[in-house]
Design a protein around this motif. Structure first.
Motif, short mmCIF file in Angstrom:
data_model
loop_
_atom_site.label_atom_id
_atom_site.label_comp_id
_atom_site.label_asym_id
_atom_site.label_seq_id
_atom_site.Cartn_x
_atom_site.Cartn_y
_atom_site.Cartn_z
N UNK A 131 0.83 -1.21 0.00
CA UNK A 131 0.00 0.00 0.00
C UNK A 131 0.86 1.26 0.00
N UNK A 132 1.96 1.22 0.74
CA UNK A 132 2.87 2.37 0.79
C UNK A 132 3.46 2.66 -0.59
N UNK A 133 3.95 1.62 -1.27
CA UNK A 133 4.58 1.80 -2.58
C UNK A 133 3.55 2.25 -3.63
N UNK A 134 2.35 1.68 -3.58
CA UNK A 134 1.30 2.08 -4.52
C UNK A 134 0.94 3.55 -4.30
N UNK A 135 0.83 3.97 -3.04
CA UNK A 135 0.53 5.37 -2.75
C UNK A 135 1.60 6.29 -3.31
N UNK A 136 2.88 5.93 -3.12
CA UNK A 136 3.98 6.75 -3.62
C UNK A 136 3.98 6.82 -5.14
N UNK A 137 3.66 5.70 -5.80
CA UNK A 137 3.59 5.69 -7.26
C UNK A 137 2.49 6.63 -7.77
N UNK A 138 1.32 6.57 -7.13
CA UNK A 138 0.19 7.42 -7.54
C UNK A 138 0.51 8.89 -7.27
N UNK A 139 1.07 9.19 -6.11
CA UNK A 139 1.40 10.57 -5.75
C UNK A 139 2.44 11.15 -6.70
N UNK A 140 3.49 10.37 -6.99
CA UNK A 140 4.53 10.85 -7.90
C UNK A 140 3.97 11.09 -9.30
N UNK A 141 3.07 10.21 -9.74
CA UNK A 141 2.45 10.37 -11.05
C UNK A 141 1.63 11.64 -11.13
N UNK A 142 0.88 11.93 -10.06
CA UNK A 142 0.05 13.14 -10.03
C UNK A 142 0.90 14.40 -10.20
N UNK A 143 2.10 14.39 -9.65
CA UNK A 143 2.99 15.55 -9.77
C UNK A 143 3.68 15.64 -11.13
N UNK A 144 3.76 14.50 -11.82
CA UNK A 144 4.49 14.48 -13.09
C UNK A 144 3.62 14.75 -14.32
N UNK B 170 1.42 17.21 -14.69
CA UNK B 170 1.03 18.62 -14.87
C UNK B 170 2.15 19.37 -15.61
N UNK B 171 1.99 20.65 -15.84
CA UNK B 171 2.87 21.37 -16.76
C UNK B 171 4.07 22.07 -16.11
N UNK B 172 4.07 22.21 -14.79
CA UNK B 172 5.17 22.93 -14.13
C UNK B 172 6.41 22.03 -14.04
N UNK B 173 7.53 22.51 -14.58
CA UNK B 173 8.76 21.70 -14.63
C UNK B 173 9.28 21.35 -13.24
N UNK B 174 9.21 22.28 -12.32
CA UNK B 174 9.76 22.04 -10.99
C UNK B 174 8.91 21.04 -10.19
N UNK B 175 7.59 21.12 -10.35
CA UNK B 175 6.72 20.14 -9.69
C UNK B 175 6.94 18.77 -10.31
N UNK B 176 7.17 18.73 -11.62
CA UNK B 176 7.51 17.46 -12.29
C UNK B 176 8.74 16.84 -11.66
N UNK B 177 9.76 17.66 -11.39
CA UNK B 177 11.00 17.15 -10.82
C UNK B 177 10.79 16.62 -9.39
N UNK B 178 9.87 17.24 -8.65
CA UNK B 178 9.54 16.74 -7.31
C UNK B 178 8.91 15.35 -7.42
N UNK B 179 7.97 15.20 -8.36
CA UNK B 179 7.33 13.90 -8.58
C UNK B 179 8.34 12.84 -9.00
N UNK B 180 9.28 13.23 -9.86
CA UNK B 180 10.32 12.28 -10.30
C UNK B 180 11.20 11.87 -9.13
N UNK B 181 11.46 12.81 -8.23
CA UNK B 181 12.27 12.52 -7.05
C UNK B 181 11.60 11.50 -6.14
N UNK B 182 10.29 11.62 -5.97
CA UNK B 182 9.54 10.65 -5.16
C UNK B 182 9.63 9.26 -5.79
N UNK B 183 9.45 9.21 -7.11
CA UNK B 183 9.55 7.94 -7.83
C UNK B 183 10.94 7.33 -7.65
N UNK B 184 11.96 8.15 -7.76
CA UNK B 184 13.36 7.69 -7.65
C UNK B 184 13.62 7.06 -6.29
N UNK B 185 13.08 7.66 -5.23
CA UNK B 185 13.42 7.23 -3.87
C UNK B 185 12.65 6.00 -3.39
#
Length: 399
Positions: A286-299, A301-316
């Motif tokens: 459940x933890x990993x699925x939540x992180x995958x969904x949350x990171x996807x939601x940030x990636x 959208x159109x803002x480059x910096x928010x995209x990078x935050x989402x990518x960082x969550x996915x990476x970690x």
């Protein structure tokens, strides 16, 4: 010097991967090959690792892990030099040189996979630190992440000055790692005594038997499948991400700094992830699925910096999984098959990543990075949830 300290030093010098985000920039931007050609090279790298994983694990279980690790390190010290020689090769043969280098890189990684971890684990256990291994592994992950992050940032700066500098520096640090391994004493367990060919054959059969036993235990089997799916998808995505970040307007130095931040945060997370070693499998899922969904939601959208935050969550996500999974596997797997089992995990990750890379490259070329992330993340979530219900609800034994 204790095995733990040597483990940390070895990790330090093997993780100074200055070429980590540079390969795709060097091949696509400097050598002017396209994204699909790079994806093919990545698949060849993973293919070389894939076909070498199990043989390397079996060799290290049957013979001396130390020798296998040294051979792997020598191979890895040569491949960056081979890659940069492609600049001076005629165009008709340049891609062939890269093919050879990427395959050798995969073989070198396979020779280390499982063998180095098993070598140090057995030494750490000999010193009476087995119960602290999950914490040691977390600390190792911190060192790995910090080192990899700093090396990534430095690699981007070096590349901005001269495209071959990251490759030369990486070869030098691998040579230092060889010197560290040369000073590691291998623990002679009963599993690695020299035996006749008949006994060796029996030992190989016992090692193969471990994988059959793994499939009969629901908890271990699911963790194995879960890790393979999650790690291979994330690794495949991040092999293409530096080029996409470059297209977003970030130069090579900024690109390196972004991945440096990801690695540093990942290291901090890894040092605490061992606290989750006793987490229930369902809660981990459940933890990993939540992180995958949350990171996807940030990636998406159109803002480059928010995209990078989402990518960082996915990476970690990988930094969360690693100490937990390694602790589970080390406690369960027998000594005579530990290196083979860990190699089997890497073997499976390599196979899936090898298949994924061309698919992701094709999707990025045709529908773009964001839509690829949307599609792949949803498919990944569906796969791991399906695997959970299929395996955990089966009649397999549960630990």
């Amino acid at each position: 010097m204790t095995y733990t300290i040597k483990y940390y030093l070895y990790t330090l010098f093997t993780q100074l991967r200055f070429t980590r985000i540079i390969n795709i920039l060097f091949i696509v931007q400097s050598l002017h090959f396209n994204l699909l050609q790079f994806a093919f090279l990545q698949s060849l790298f993973l293919g070389g690792q894939f076909v070498s994983e199990i043989p390397s694990g079996i060799l290290s279980d049957l013979f001396l892990k130390k020798k296998i690790v040294v051979i792997g390190l020598i191979t890895l010290s040569l491949t960056p030099i081979i890659i940069i020689t492609s600049i001076h090769i005629p165009d008709n043969f340049r891609y062939l040189i890269l093919v050879i280098a990427f395959i050798l890189e995969g073989v070198g990684n396979a020779l280390l996979s499982g063998s180095d971890d098993a070598l140090f684990y057995e030494g750490i256990r000999k010193e009476g630190q087995e119960k602290k291994y999950a914490k040691i592994r977390g600390n190792m992950q911190l060192i790995s992440s910090i080192t990899l992050g700093i090396a990534t940032g430095i690699g981007g700066v070096l590349y901005s000055y001269n495209s071959i500098l990251p490759y030369v520096c990486q070869s030098f640090t691998i040579i230092i790692a060889i010197l560290i391994i040369a000073n590691v004493k291998e623990i002679k367990t009963t599993a690695i005594k020299k035996t006749d060919s008949s006994n060796n054959k029996n030992m190989v059969m016992e090692i193969i038997k471990v994988f059959k036993e793994m499939t009969a235990t629901a908890n271990i089997f699911f963790i194995f499948i879960f890790t393979v799916i999650t790690v291979s998808v994330i690794n495949s995505i991040f092999s293409f991400l530096p080029n996409y970040i470059s297209k977003m307007g970030f130069n090579s130095s900024s690109n390196g700094n972004i991945f440096m931040i990801y690695s540093l945060l990942g290291g901090l997370i890894a040092t605490q992830a061992y606290h989750l070693a006793k987490i229930k499998i369902k809660s981990l899922l459940l933890l990993i699925v939540f992180l995958l969904v949350f990171s996807l939601a940030l990636q998406i959208q159109n803002n480059s910096y928010i995209f990078l935050i989402g990518a960082g969550i996915l990476y970690n996500i990988i930094d969360i999984l690693d100490p937990i999974v390694m602790q589970m596997l080390n406690l369960w797997v027998k000594d005579e098959a530990r290196a083979t089992f860990i190699s089997g995990l890497s073997f499976s990750i390599s196979l899936m990543s090898m298949l994924l890379n061309p698919i992701l490259g094709f999707l990025i070329q045709n529908i773009g990075m964001v839509y690829m992330l949307l599609l792949i993340t949803l498919v990944t979530i569906l796969m791991i949830i399906s695997a959970y219900f299929m395996i955990m609800n089966s009649k397999k034994e549960k630990l």
